[in-house]
Design a protein around this motif. Sequence first.
Motif, PDB file in Angstrom:
ATOM      1  N   UNK A  26      28.821   3.036  11.885  1.00  0.00           N
ATOM      2  CA  UNK A  26      28.051   4.156  11.360  1.00  0.00           C
ATOM      3  C   UNK A  26      28.824   5.465  11.277  1.00  0.00           C
ATOM      4  N   UNK A  27      29.967   5.530  11.953  1.00  0.00           N
ATOM      5  CA  UNK A  27      30.833   6.731  11.925  1.00  0.00           C
ATOM      6  C   UNK A  27      30.098   8.008  12.353  1.00  0.00           C
ATOM      7  N   UNK A  28      29.099   7.864  13.256  1.00  0.00           N
ATOM      8  CA  UNK A  28      28.342   9.021  13.745  1.00  0.00           C
ATOM      9  C   UNK A  28      28.659   9.381  15.190  1.00  0.00           C
ATOM     10  N   UNK A  29      28.966   8.383  16.015  1.00  0.00           N
ATOM     11  CA  UNK A  29      28.966   8.623  17.455  1.00  0.00           C
ATOM     12  C   UNK A  29      30.317   8.453  18.144  1.00  0.00           C
ATOM     13  N   UNK A 122      30.078  16.028  19.903  1.00  0.00           N
ATOM     14  CA  UNK A 122      29.215  15.387  18.905  1.00  0.00           C
ATOM     15  C   UNK A 122      29.748  15.711  17.510  1.00  0.00           C
ATOM     16  N   UNK A 123      29.885  14.694  16.681  1.00  0.00           N
ATOM     17  CA  UNK A 123      30.283  14.955  15.298  1.00  0.00           C
ATOM     18  C   UNK A 123      29.275  15.898  14.646  1.00  0.00           C
ATOM     19  N   UNK A 124      29.787  16.832  13.890  1.00  0.00           N
ATOM     20  CA  UNK A 124      28.957  17.859  13.253  1.00  0.00           C
ATOM     21  C   UNK A 124      27.908  17.246  12.324  1.00  0.00           C
ATOM     22  N   UNK A 125      28.204  16.096  11.735  1.00  0.00           N
ATOM     23  CA  UNK A 125      27.259  15.453  10.805  1.00  0.00           C
ATOM     24  C   UNK A 125      26.263  14.545  11.530  1.00  0.00           C
ATOM     25  N   UNK A 126      26.355  14.432  12.854  1.00  0.00           N
ATOM     26  CA  UNK A 126      25.424  13.603  13.626  1.00  0.00           C
ATOM     27  C   UNK A 126      24.191  14.449  13.968  1.00  0.00           C
ATOM     28  N   UNK A 127      23.387  14.684  12.964  1.00  0.00           N
ATOM     29  CA  UNK A 127      22.238  15.586  13.112  1.00  0.00           C
ATOM     30  C   UNK A 127      21.214  15.119  14.146  1.00  0.00           C
ATOM     31  N   UNK A 128      20.933  13.815  14.275  1.00  0.00           N
ATOM     32  CA  UNK A 128      19.987  13.415  15.325  1.00  0.00           C
ATOM     33  C   UNK A 128      20.474  13.791  16.734  1.00  0.00           C
ATOM     34  N   UNK A 129      21.736  13.558  17.019  1.00  0.00           N
ATOM     35  CA  UNK A 129      22.252  13.890  18.349  1.00  0.00           C
ATOM     36  C   UNK A 129      22.319  15.395  18.561  1.00  0.00           C
ATOM     37  N   UNK A 130      22.759  16.121  17.562  1.00  0.00           N
ATOM     38  CA  UNK A 130      22.797  17.580  17.692  1.00  0.00           C
ATOM     39  C   UNK A 130      21.386  18.115  17.925  1.00  0.00           C
ATOM     40  N   UNK A 131      20.410  17.585  17.189  1.00  0.00           N
ATOM     41  CA  UNK A 131      19.025  18.012  17.372  1.00  0.00           C
ATOM     42  C   UNK A 131      18.517  17.722  18.775  1.00  0.00           C
ATOM     43  N   UNK A 132      18.848  16.549  19.307  1.00  0.00           N
ATOM     44  CA  UNK A 132      18.420  16.188  20.659  1.00  0.00           C
ATOM     45  C   UNK A 132      18.996  17.158  21.684  1.00  0.00           C
ATOM     46  N   UNK A 133      20.283  17.403  21.602  1.00  0.00           N
ATOM     47  CA  UNK A 133      20.913  18.298  22.576  1.00  0.00           C
ATOM     48  C   UNK A 133      20.400  19.732  22.433  1.00  0.00           C
ATOM     49  N   UNK A 146      37.180  19.399  10.692  1.00  0.00           N
ATOM     50  CA  UNK A 146      37.974  18.323  10.088  1.00  0.00           C
ATOM     51  C   UNK A 146      39.059  17.765  11.007  1.00  0.00           C
ATOM     52  N   UNK A 147      38.743  17.536  12.277  1.00  0.00           N
ATOM     53  CA  UNK A 147      39.744  17.037  13.222  1.00  0.00           C
ATOM     54  C   UNK A 147      39.791  15.515  13.313  1.00  0.00           C
ATOM     55  N   UNK A 148      38.776  14.834  12.780  1.00  0.00           N
ATOM     56  CA  UNK A 148      38.719  13.378  12.883  1.00  0.00           C
ATOM     57  C   UNK A 148      38.888  12.747  11.506  1.00  0.00           C
ATOM     58  N   UNK A 149      39.939  11.949  11.354  1.00  0.00           N
ATOM     59  CA  UNK A 149      40.169  11.203  10.116  1.00  0.00           C
ATOM     60  C   UNK A 149      39.452   9.866  10.261  1.00  0.00           C
ATOM     61  N   UNK A 150      38.302   9.771   9.630  1.00  0.00           N
ATOM     62  CA  UNK A 150      37.460   8.585   9.759  1.00  0.00           C
ATOM     63  C   UNK A 150      37.777   7.511   8.716  1.00  0.00           C
TER      64      UNK A 150
END
Length: 165
Positions: A26-29, A122-133, A146-150
């Motif tokens: 999923x490239x989210x976590x 947390x990856x910036x695009x992982x909105x569910x996790x960012x919302x939880x925290x 842009x530090x992670x080349x996925x």
Amino acid sequence: MSITFEYATQADLPTITAIYNQSIPGRLATADLEPVSVASKQAWFNEFNPKSRPIWLMKDGDTIAGWVSLESFYGRPAYVHTTEISIYIDERYRHHGLGQKALNFVFSQLTDLDIDTLVAFVFHHNLPSIGLFKKNGFETWGHLPDVADMGDRLRSLDILGRRFK
């Protein structure tokens, strides 16, 4: 669903690794791009200690529904009261409030563990996790663009934190 928490043991490492591997496509976590082996997670697992740096299983009866860990932050003595929190939930249990249950449980353990600061990467695009925290009082303490080349695109990483004292 009644979720309980218990300390992970060596026998749980294959399931912990399998749940972690579910998050890779999923490239989210995680920034891992390919599944990892149990052997490759052994040294990481060995760093955990129930008295100071625990890893807990979230269990639904006898089934491991996920895990939450607190690991040392940055490895220097001055950070002894700060830990990095990670939460991984089995895909069959996602979207059932287990992230919130994990945070509630961890918050209840911090005094006994002598931890006063939690950080989450947390990856910036992982909105569910960012919302939880964020819903739980975490603030953005850093943004690494842009530090992670996925593989297919670059992704940014947010550092979220909360002090408890």
